[in-house]
Design an enzyme around this catalytic site. Sequence first.
Site, PDB file in Angstrom:
ATOM      1  N   THR A 211       0.890  -1.156   0.000  1.00 59.93           N
ATOM      2  CA  THR A 211       0.000   0.000   0.000  1.00 59.93           C
ATOM      3  C   THR A 211       0.925   1.202   0.000  1.00 59.93           C
ATOM      4  OG1 THR A 211      -1.521  -1.202   1.440  1.00 59.93           O
ATOM      5  CG2 THR A 211      -1.837   1.166   1.314  1.00 59.93           C
ATOM      6  N   THR A 262      -1.031   0.330   6.529  1.00 56.90           N
ATOM      7  CA  THR A 262      -0.657  -0.671   5.524  1.00 56.90           C
ATOM      8  C   THR A 262      -0.562  -2.024   6.208  1.00 56.90           C
ATOM      9  OG1 THR A 262       1.135  -1.501   4.146  1.00 56.90           O
ATOM     10  CG2 THR A 262       1.762   0.037   5.879  1.00 56.90           C
ATOM     11  N   GLY A 263      -1.070  -3.050   5.561  1.00 60.22           N
ATOM     12  CA  GLY A 263      -0.986  -4.378   6.161  1.00 60.22           C
ATOM     13  C   GLY A 263      -2.170  -5.222   5.761  1.00 60.22           C
ATOM     14  N   GLY A 265      -5.439  -5.919   5.551  1.00 60.90           N
ATOM     15  CA  GLY A 265      -6.545  -4.988   5.676  1.00 60.90           C
ATOM     16  C   GLY A 265      -7.697  -5.444   6.541  1.00 60.90           C
TER      17      GLY A 265
END
Lengths: 345, 345
Positions: A211, A262-263, A265
Amino acid sequence: MYPMKQLLTYLFIIAAIPALAQTKLVDKDAKFVLVIHGGAGSVNRKNMTPDKEKAYTDGLQRALTVGYNILVRGGSAVDAVQACIMVLEDDSLFNAGKGAVMTHEGHCELDASIMDGKSLKAGAVAGVTTVRNPICAARAVMEKSRHVMMAGKGAEMFAAENNCSIVDNSYFHTERSRRALEGAIRDDSIREIKQKKSVNDPENRDNKYGTVGAVALDASGNLAAATSTGGMTNKRFGRIGDSPIIGAGTYADNNSCAISCTGWGEYFIRLGMAKAVADRIELKGMKLDDAAKEMILTKLPALGGDGGLIGVDKEGNITMPFNTSGMYRAYIKSTGEKEILMYRD
Amino acid sequence: MYPMKQLLTYLFIIAAIPALAQTKLVDKDAKFVLVIHGGAGSVNRKNMTPDKEKAYTDGLQRALTVGYNILVRGGSAVDAVQACIMVLEDDSLFNAGKGAVMTHEGHCELDASIMDGKSLKAGAVAGVTTVRNPICAARAVMEKSRHVMMAGKGAEMFAAENNCSIVDNSYFHTERSRRALEGAIRDDSIREIKQKKSVNDPENRDNKYGTVGAVALDASGNLAAATSTGGMTNKRFGRIGDSPIIGAGTYADNNSCAISCTGWGEYFIRLGMAKAVADRIELKGMKLDDAAKEMILTKLPALGGDGGLIGVDKEGNITMPFNTSGMYRAYIKSTGEKEILMYRD
């Protein structure tokens, strides 16, 4: 070709951002801060080559430069985060805009969101396939519609009506994203994806959780946050992650902070991640870094999730925690202080 | 025809909810609570006829009965809120499922979400056009996918694969929703919609902000929340409101409360409404009713928004604030205490 593409990107951004046309710089005592990320995941020294490291560093530097040039001229935090995201979207290294990962069907479906901490206005698009810079569509939703979130064909139609650059879906495709999809489909056919599979799992792919994001405090004291993504490789069923969800992947409120996540989701949505950090500051009086670390280093792994976030508060404090092996991240302050980082150590 | 439709709905729900097959009731000291809403808006005595009032009362009563019968048999809060929503979705009086309002193009596009406060698992669908009960699709996303949110055709495909009942879009259409769309299009052609237009505006339509929702505390002490909507009459561009957004329209966490919202969705997203109420309890130690009232009666109108919410906390306290002229709402407790309300007074 590459420098030419960058030049065109800069010209495009300069034309789009009125503040860049100004030459007058903000007062030297004015405080502003910009923080960006290019995704969290398995960013290890052992997987990195000098060329790759330089490419990521250069990509983050280009975004910082564009954002800094806006803020130093007294431009708004909203303009700065949008411009940074556009640079990262146009850079095929990152999983957003060009270079986005592919859905199960081999298309790119992009999500983005932006929020203005001064007014709490927000805009988001989900599942767009033809908007070159999804963050521009999100900005248009925020400023030119009565809505906050639009999805699919409708969002694309609105973006086109509001002068966002429209491209064929093939514009986003890269050899890397095609190979990642082929790998993911092959993996899926070998074994069932485990619900609790971690991004630390060596089988897992670097760009699966990529992301890009930006948060800023401008010289007027306003905060803004923005996030853009291509989502997960091999995603199906019109999956929407946290990036276009205001409160999950993105939140900005002058009363607390600006956050971009970010990660993985799904965990960020379930925790209401960005809002949870902001509320810890507003309601509990926690410091930004403590609030962000509680969420990313304690609450997120307790639920089984991975990832990171970037944040800035109204005093200009920053945070960049992550519980993965690395996160592409960078910041620059009005003092000139700057760092570009990717590993844990 | 109407009783037969209701009978079929009940049979459908009974078949779907295992707890209803049990006959053993929970211990008489067990505490459980169910709260439902059928949307906030301009619900005035002067616009109401005795027949209409009775129809709404009966509709809410049917949902309460179905939910109560699950909870009194020791069924889960998640089962109870889903079953309530299904009754309200099948009732053409409410703007969810059958009877949903129409998009600009004359279709129905439905959104729903559900969250389990015990596990923080959540599921949501946005923009589905063929799933008879969108809440079933949301439940399937929560329990049978790795994702939290799916949209459009992909969500419909997933729902079909997971045994949700599929219908033609015309199933949802009613004469009332068609007339509302015609009226809204006529209004739009006469004047530009004002950004700050209130639902209290007498020109505004009752069903423009309708939604249905349910929150429950079950006898095991678990919380759940669910919301379903047809969105706004005359909506365009794939607009997504707050109902399918975890943290905005729906949130449930055993550490705080379960919340379902109704109103002008954009404001609820920008405020992260459901999560904001939950965080006031978890982080600030506020009481549920105080937290909900601060958000709905102070923060929401300060931003220019309208609507309401229902909530229940882990002690079984309830809240049902709104800043519109009315909100269809009802609750029932394990003690047998029950109210069905719609007006402010």
